[in-house]
Design an enzyme around this catalytic site. Structure first.
Site, PDB file in Angstrom:
ATOM      1  CB  ALA A  16       1.489  11.796   1.337  1.00  0.00           C
ATOM      2  CG  ASP A  73      -1.183   3.703   8.201  1.00  0.00           C
ATOM      3  OD1 ASP A  73      -2.046   3.353   7.377  1.00  0.00           O
ATOM      4  OD2 ASP A  73      -0.432   4.684   8.035  1.00  0.00           O
ATOM      5  CE  LYS A 119       1.359   4.954   5.345  1.00  0.00           C
ATOM      6  NZ  LYS A 119       1.760   6.215   5.998  1.00  0.00           N
TER       7      LYS A 119
END
Length: 813
Positions: free
Chosen positions: A610, A677, A681
């Protein structure tokens, strides 16, 4: 003596003519004055149309004549008291009857000569100047009208006659020496030859008329009154931030007017420059504005005085090995163009003499090509040179300034600004005086180029950033909220004016070139058009704005597919969408290469962690020469939340459901629990560290039983979690028995990557990781004894939006 010239818009209406007369009246105690007047705005075009229609034997010329008559008669009725209108209307009708008779004759013959065209065009200035003179008389001023054809002598080159200055100067001085009137009004644009035929001085020639008279009389000043407050640093219709130029030299004004500055007609400057007569450009409708004073050079705040451009340009290139070392090719080229009366605007030649390129107006390119190919027909046949190469759809942008020669790096600044915005330069020319640097570019880029150059030279304190946003959900909404709160700070502290030009979501799209108001963006978007992704992308490209940034807040394959097109048009891309960077390596590499090639940014910090500076930290390590040995990370805030709450006595199903209810997982929790996910990353981090990896190269050590992963829907998935409750309890017990905690860990080491559930000891940095935080450990050549740790909130709309915000600022800084 002073000379005032009023343009077409200055006499375009009754109100405008009254304003002109009021301005003139203020000069009644300042000595004799010559007042040169253009035709009423739009009339010259109608007169040309009249002649052309008559010459084509089309009776529509009569209706155009009627429009001209109505315009002038209505002006007389509104401008003068009814008691004096009769004789004035009679005089106007008399003039218009002559015009009608001339057009009738052309209609009968079916041919319009240049001589007749000049005669027809003269009526616009004759009528407007006569009306101004009569109005001044009616106001009680000592005014007279004089036909410029009696004063200005030219050759017989109809349409663009050359002035005989010796005869003209004699006639002008002789007239004014014995003229008792204080105010002499003259029609601009028109003159006559030795046979007393009417000639014209070229479109815009009223300025030239005024300059000729000012030079002949050695006037104290030439004032040109128009509808703008002087010359601007750029065309304000294309560059809204353009500012007025208070002072400018004769040479600079000539350069700018030659390159398209419409405020002043290019030949105007030469006659008064020779006599060092100042030219003052003023605004008829804002007479108190200072305007622009053109005179000998003075101090200026910027090295560049102004920017201008010529559109509809074609490039002609003559090249071939047979030109090298052979004299005469250039002369023959220009002689061929001269025979066709083709004006050369720009010249550039390679030092090898292998080619020579000239810029001309597009309208002349066919005749120019035919003439040049004919001139070199033998050399082309012998293959010593190639047939003339013609390129169209181009324009010239020019940077002008007397002071450029005293400043280093002007060319670099110009071409750097163009290059950073993906504007390709086709040809370059710079005079030896260094007053002008010209570049030929595609005409589609002219508005963008002028704004880019203006920003580089005149807006050093402020930089405009144009942002296009796809996705206005949780993250997108927070981003817009943050941008609104920080607008004033960005402008004040960083000199950045961030404008949201477009918004789009799955339903609607909205564009506004002046910028969407952030306080009402929801309402504006709702009032927009139905979303069409192809149209959305095409419109972004068609707008072709400088410093453009496309922001992707979605998880859409289709939106990610737009990136390459944006990057190769110089539009930076900022994205939290992981699809592009975790797709096939070739696609990831292509996007990185496109960004580098077209000077655009491709930033995706929020793909991992993020708002945490994970990717930027990794990039800094790699760019500084450090070697990444191992990356260990907890990269899923959702999974960290799940396993932080899955403690003794907890039910795994209930913990997962709580995470979903809190919004920490996707609507289908398997997307998070499967580890896919996290695989994306760690793949992105591995690639950013220099590894060539594909998704299938990553080992996924799944802790979920296959029955859970393959359940037909979410309710069935939860049922399977209950069925396999003992499995999850066994994982938890095995970790707790060792005094450890469960963490879902991603790892990259020696070219291999894996993700999976691990049990970590109290001594491990991951052990104390709480809530939905992320943590990344970089073990490198420099950080070998103790890894470099990046830790913090790795999920949430606020922090993700802040990471995107930071990337937007990074694109322009």
């Amino acid at each position: 003596m002073q000379v005032l010239k009023f343009g077409g818009t200055s006499v375009g209406s009754t109100k405008a003519i009254e304003q002109v007369c009021n301005i003139v009246a203020q000069y009644k105690r300042k000595g004799n004055m010559a007042i040169v007047v253009s035709a009423m705005s739009g009339i010259t075009d109608k007169l040309i149309q009249c002649g052309q229609l008559a010459g084509q034997c089309q009776e529509q010329y009569k209706s155009v004549l009627q429009e001209i008559e109505i315009k002038h008669l209505d002006t007389i009725r509104a401008l003068f008291p009814i008691t004096v209108q009769s004789s004035l209307l009679s005089e106007v009708k008399k003039q218009l009857n002559q015009l009608e008779a001339l057009c009738d004759g052309i209609f009968q013959v079916g041919e319009l000569s240049r001589r007749c065209q000049d005669k027809i065009m003269s009526f616009g200035e004759l009528l407007s100047s006569w009306m101004v003179a009569e109005k001044l008389k009616q106001m009680g001023l000592n005014a007279a009208w004089k036909d410029s054809r009696d004063l200005i002598a030219t050759d017989a080159q109809f349409g663009h006659a050359l002035v005989d200055f010796d005869t003209t100067d004699h006639q002008v001085t002789a007239f004014f020496q014995h003229q008792p009137a204080s105010f002499v009004v003259l029609p601009g644009f028109i003159a006559s030859n030795s046979d007393k035929d009417t000639t014209t001085l070229g479109r815009g020639g009223s300025d030239y008329t005024a300059a000729i008279i000012a030079a002949a009389m050695d006037a104290s000043v030439l004032e040109i009154w128009t509808d703008v407050s002087g010359m601007m640093t750029a065309d304000p219709r294309l560059v809204p931030q353009a500012i007025a130029i208070p002072r400018i030299s004769y040479e600079e004004a000539m350069e700018l007017s030659h390159f398209g500055a419409k405020v002043i007609y290019p030949p105007t400057i030469q006659p008064v420059m020779n006599r060092r007569i100042p030219i003052w450009i003023k605004n008829t409708f804002a007479p108190d504005d200072y305007g622009t004073l053109i005179q000998d050079n003075g101090e200026k705040p910027f090295p560049v005085t102004g920017i201008s451009g010529i559109q509809k340009i074609a490039l002609l290139t003559l090249e071939g090995s047979g030109m090298v070392g052979i004299p005469g090719f250039s002369k023959r080229l220009f002689d061929a163009l001269l025979r066709e009366k083709v004006n050369v605007i720009l010249i550039t030649q390679s030092s090898s003499e292998h080619s020579i390129t000239v810029g001309i107006l597009e309208n002349d390119m066919l005749s120019a090509k035919a003439a040049v190919d004919s001139e070199f027909v033998q050399e082309i046949h012998d293959k010593r040179i190639e047939p003339l190469i013609v390129e169209k759809d181009l324009c010239i942008v020019a940077v002008v300034g007397d002071n450029m020669k005293n400043h280093h790096g002007m060319s670099g600044k110009l071409f750097g600004a163009l290059g950073r915005n993906a504007i390709n330069v086709r040809a370059i020319a710079q005079g030896s005086t260094e007053k002008n640097i010209s570049a030929v570019i595609n005409k589609a880029d002219v508005k963008k180029a002028l704004n880019v150059i203006h920003e580089a030279f005149f807006e050093s304190e402020t930089k405009q950033v144009n942002v296009f946003v796809a996705g206005t959900g949780n993250v997108g909404g927070k981003l817009l909220e943050q941008l609104q709160l920080q607008q004033e700070y960005l402008l004040r502290e960083l000199g950045l004016q961030v404008r949201i030009i477009a918004l789009g979501n799955s339903r609607k799209m909205r564009f506004s070139e002046s910028g969407i108001t952030l306080s009402t963006w929801k309402e504006e978007l709702e009032a927009g058009h139905e979303m069409d992704q192809e149209l959305f992308a095409r419109h972004i490209l068609d707008m072709n704005l400088r410093n453009s940034v496309f922001v992707d807040n979605t998880a859409s394959d289709a939106v990610a597919g737009m990136y390459s097109n944006f990057l190769q048009h110089g539009i930076s891309v900022v994205t939290c969408n992981k699809i592009a960077c975790s797709s096939q390596y070739a696609e990831y590499k292509k996007l990185k290469d496109l960004a580098r090639k077209f000077n655009a940014s491709f930033l995706f910090e929020t793909n991992v962690g993020a708002g945490l500076p994970v990717i930027n930290t990794l990039n800094d390590l790699v760019r500084s020469g450090d070697k990444v040995q191992t990356i260990e990370a907890v990269l899923s805030g959702s999974l960290n939340f799940v396993f932080n709450n899955f403690v003794n006595g907890a039910n795994f199903r209930q913990v997962v459901k709580a995470a979903q209810d809190e919004g920490y997982t996707e609507p289908d929790p398997r997307i998070d629990l499967s580890g896919k996910d996290v695989m994306r990353k760690i793949l992105i981090l591995a690639r950013e560290s220099g590894a060539v990896l594909e998704m299938e190269d990553i080992d996924n050590l799944s802790f979920l039983p296959s029955e859970c992963l393959n359940a037909k829907d979410v309710p069935a998935f939860y049922e399977q979690l209950d069925v396999h409750a003992a499995h999850f309890q066994a994982l938890l017990k095995a970790s707790a028995d060792k005094g450890e905690r469960l963490k879902f860990v991603a790892r990259y080491h020696n070219g291999r990557a894996s993700v999976g559930l691990q049990s970590v000891s109290p001594q491990h940095p991951f052990y104390q990781l709480e809530g939905k935080d992320n943590i990344v450990l970089f073990t490198t050549s420099r950080y070998s004894a103790q890894p470099l740790i990046v830790k913090g909130a790795g999920a949430g709309a606020d922090v993700t939006a802040s990471g995107i915000f930071a990337d937007i600022i990074r694109t322009v800084r």
